[in-house]
Design an enzyme around this catalytic site. Structure first.
Site, PDB file in Angstrom:
ATOM      1  N   GLY A 217     -32.474-122.790  25.495  1.00 25.23           N
ATOM      2  CA  GLY A 217     -31.262-123.426  25.573  1.00 25.23           C
ATOM      3  C   GLY A 217     -31.495-122.940  27.232  1.00 25.23           C
ATOM      4  N   TYR A 218     -31.037-123.001  28.136  1.00 21.29           N
ATOM      5  CA  TYR A 218     -31.526-121.952  30.056  1.00 21.29           C
ATOM      6  C   TYR A 218     -32.130-123.905  30.039  1.00 21.29           C
ATOM      7  CZ  TYR A 218     -29.293-119.354  33.889  1.00 21.29           C
ATOM      8  OH  TYR A 218     -28.678-119.355  34.824  1.00 21.29           O
ATOM      9  N   LEU A 219     -31.811-124.865  29.714  1.00 22.84           N
ATOM     10  CA  LEU A 219     -33.589-125.601  30.238  1.00 22.84           C
ATOM     11  C   LEU A 219     -33.571-126.082  31.513  1.00 22.84           C
ATOM     12  CD1 LEU A 219     -31.599-128.069  27.241  1.00 22.84           C
ATOM     13  CD2 LEU A 219     -33.175-126.868  27.114  1.00 22.84           C
TER      14      LEU A 219
ATOM     15  N   GLY B  46     -39.478-127.675  33.088  1.00 27.73           N
ATOM     16  CA  GLY B  46     -40.439-127.409  32.109  1.00 27.73           C
ATOM     17  C   GLY B  46     -39.787-128.320  30.418  1.00 27.73           C
ATOM     18  N   HIS B  47     -38.694-127.933  30.180  1.00 26.82           N
ATOM     19  CA  HIS B  47     -38.004-128.209  28.778  1.00 26.82           C
ATOM     20  C   HIS B  47     -38.191-129.628  29.051  1.00 26.82           C
ATOM     21  CE1 HIS B  47     -36.487-124.261  28.869  1.00 26.82           C
ATOM     22  NE2 HIS B  47     -36.960-124.415  27.561  1.00 26.82           N
TER      23      HIS B  47
ATOM     24  N   GLN C 251     -36.955-112.469  17.948  1.00 25.69           N
ATOM     25  CA  GLN C 251     -38.182-112.431  18.586  1.00 25.69           C
ATOM     26  C   GLN C 251     -37.963-111.804  19.198  1.00 25.69           C
ATOM     27  OE1 GLN C 251     -37.557-116.864  18.895  1.00 25.69           O
ATOM     28  NE2 GLN C 251     -38.547-116.696  20.980  1.00 25.69           N
TER      29      GLN C 251
ATOM     30  N   GLY D  77     -44.617-126.197  25.590  1.00 27.98           N
ATOM     31  CA  GLY D  77     -45.497-126.354  26.682  1.00 27.98           C
ATOM     32  C   GLY D  77     -46.395-125.102  26.643  1.00 27.98           C
TER      33      GLY D  77
ATOM     34  N   GLN E  68     -47.963-118.850  22.466  1.00 30.81           N
ATOM     35  CA  GLN E  68     -47.237-119.239  21.746  1.00 30.81           C
ATOM     36  C   GLN E  68     -47.533-120.963  20.941  1.00 30.81           C
ATOM     37  OE1 GLN E  68     -42.807-119.522  21.556  1.00 30.81           O
ATOM     38  NE2 GLN E  68     -42.862-121.161  22.979  1.00 30.81           N
TER      39      GLN E  68
ATOM     40  N   SER F  27     -37.797-120.167  34.127  1.00 27.32           N
ATOM     41  CA  SER F  27     -36.097-119.627  34.699  1.00 27.32           C
ATOM     42  C   SER F  27     -35.716-118.286  36.002  1.00 27.32           C
ATOM     43  CB  SER F  27     -35.510-119.550  33.756  1.00 27.32           C
ATOM     44  OG  SER F  27     -36.258-119.548  32.766  1.00 27.32           O
TER      45      SER F  27
END
Lengths: 284, 284
Positions: free
Chosen positions: B31-33, B36-37, B61, B147, B153, B186
């Site tokens: 969330g908190y898009l 990048g998202h 995580q 991304g 990741q 962010s």
């Protein structure tokens, strides 16, 4: 019947089946198929549009590489068994298809272990989780079939499906028995004739235990003692374990309440036999 | 756009989509898009019949529960972003849907860790593997979008898909940057105005490193030194790491050959910035 040996061909079959809205019953085995496997396949056939049987001796679930080397294999026999039942696909991948590279991810259990057969096979169920995750991803089964003779395996698969949200239905199939009650197993042929006549005592003792548990008079210790005494007196086998646990959680119980498993493992001269009964005690 | 909050409803959507032979592009996020998202979603929209975005702050995580508590959330904003892009489903499950019980299975990595961000976040990628396994089983994506800003990741997800034979395609999407080259994040809002003017130096230094590596004159140590010096001289940030590794294996290299990642993490007063470039050196 199609015999498939590659992941790519297996996925291709699955894609076509899904496109045609066919349900898939999946029976993962390590081959050397016997009546227990036949029962799984028969159930799978009754309940699904198509049946996929896997024969794959999973190196990751053997603690001992010597065990892996001597694990019995008979591909011709397995093909015949599957054909006779009307299996749609026999998936027999080489090890290089399932483990193309050294694994970089390990799956371990924190629950449903440390008891029963896991005591003597550390790491075994970790290997089972890994290979089943792979096989479930390759075959996308509607239903998966496991025999209750290996009740701990069923409990572990149940946890795998729940914990990782696999979209498949676990079907737990009753143990197939000889006329005298002995649970069918490829290991039974390793019993001496004398041991073979004694071996049904295991199931008799478990049945007596269940009867006592249902009556609700004896304690857990008393019931376990009863099983132990009967097997020790009436057979030449050596008891590996007798346990009464909650099922499928496989946790210690202080009272005989709820759904329980009474299970034992007995070593004979050249065969280790396991058996169990799962039962529900009256809850007031 | 449908907002779905339960696993059952999500599966229902997926079943219908699959039945209609629609491809599913899946974008898992916390969330908190931000832009990048948006880039991930835009790619997913171009390449698939329908797009499922997940907003789920995965407790597993986070090494530190305090971090989890203060993790920024803005559901209203996220809904608006997804709607504007034309996302089909926004999946926002509560924690109890994804973790209905304490986990009994742990997934751990033996490869692609012990370097880069994993140095300071032990256990983080184990939690990522677990939640992605669950989400992949729930959404059955044709393609999944990650991304390259978090290149480790991406490498770990690549390993997950390969090692467990997940039937999905990993799409690695280029890092989105500000006009001056700073990777969008962010965390950039936590830079002081002065730090913000310095921050693009990170990407400049990485680009210079790549140029040097392509020329093939300098050693790995020399190239790393070049990045270090540039960042130390031109910014007030403190370097956490500068590394050159094989990609996606993330293994140490002695020579500058093959596909490599040059990556760094820099701590400013209130923001830790990461960036990287993946490049292929000429192989003779």
């Amino acid at each position: 019947m199609q015999i498939i040996r590659t992941v790519e061909d297996m996925r291709c079959f699955v894609k076509t089946a899904k496109k045609n809205e066919k349900t898939i019953g999946f029976v993962p085995t390590m081959g050397y198929l016997h009546e227990g496997h036949v029962s799984l396949m028969t159930h799978a056939k009754e309940e699904n549009d198509c049946v996929v049987v896997c024969v794959f001796v999973n190196p990751l679930q053997f603690n001992d590489t010597k065990d892996l080397d001597v694990y019995p294999r008979d591909e011709t026999h397995d093909v015949t068994v599957c054909k006779n039942i009307g299996v749609d696909v026999l998936f027999m991948p080489p090890v290089s298809e399932i483990y193309p590279q050294a694994m970089g991810i390990t799956m371990t259990l924190q629950k449903r272990i440390g008891v029963l057969c896991d005591r003597t096979r550390p790491g075994h169920f970790s290997g089972v989780l890994t290979v089943l995750s792979k096989l479930f991803h390759i075959t996308e089964p509607t239903r998966v079939y496991f025999g209750l003779k290996d009740a701990q395996q069923v409990a572990v698969v149940d946890l795998l499906i729940q914990d990782l949200h696999f979209d498949t239905i676990l079907r737990r199939i009753e143990t197939v028995r000889e006329a005298d009650g002995l649970a069918k197993s490829s290991r039974n042929v390793n019993l001496t004739p004398e041991e073979r006549t004694m071996a049904p005592t295991i199931y008799c003792a478990l049945k007596e235990a269940v009867q006592q548990m249902k009556q609700g008079i004896k304690t857990k210790q008393e019931v376990m003692q009863l099983v132990e005494t009967k097997i020790e007196v009436e057979t030449t086998g050596t008891i590996d374990y007798i346990e009464i646990l909650s099922y499928p959680e496989l946790e210690e119980v202080s009272e005989l309440k709820g759904t329980l498993i009474v299970a034992c493992a007995v070593n004979f001269s050249k065969a280790r036999l396991i058996d169990n009964i799962i039962m529900t005690c009256n809850e007031e």
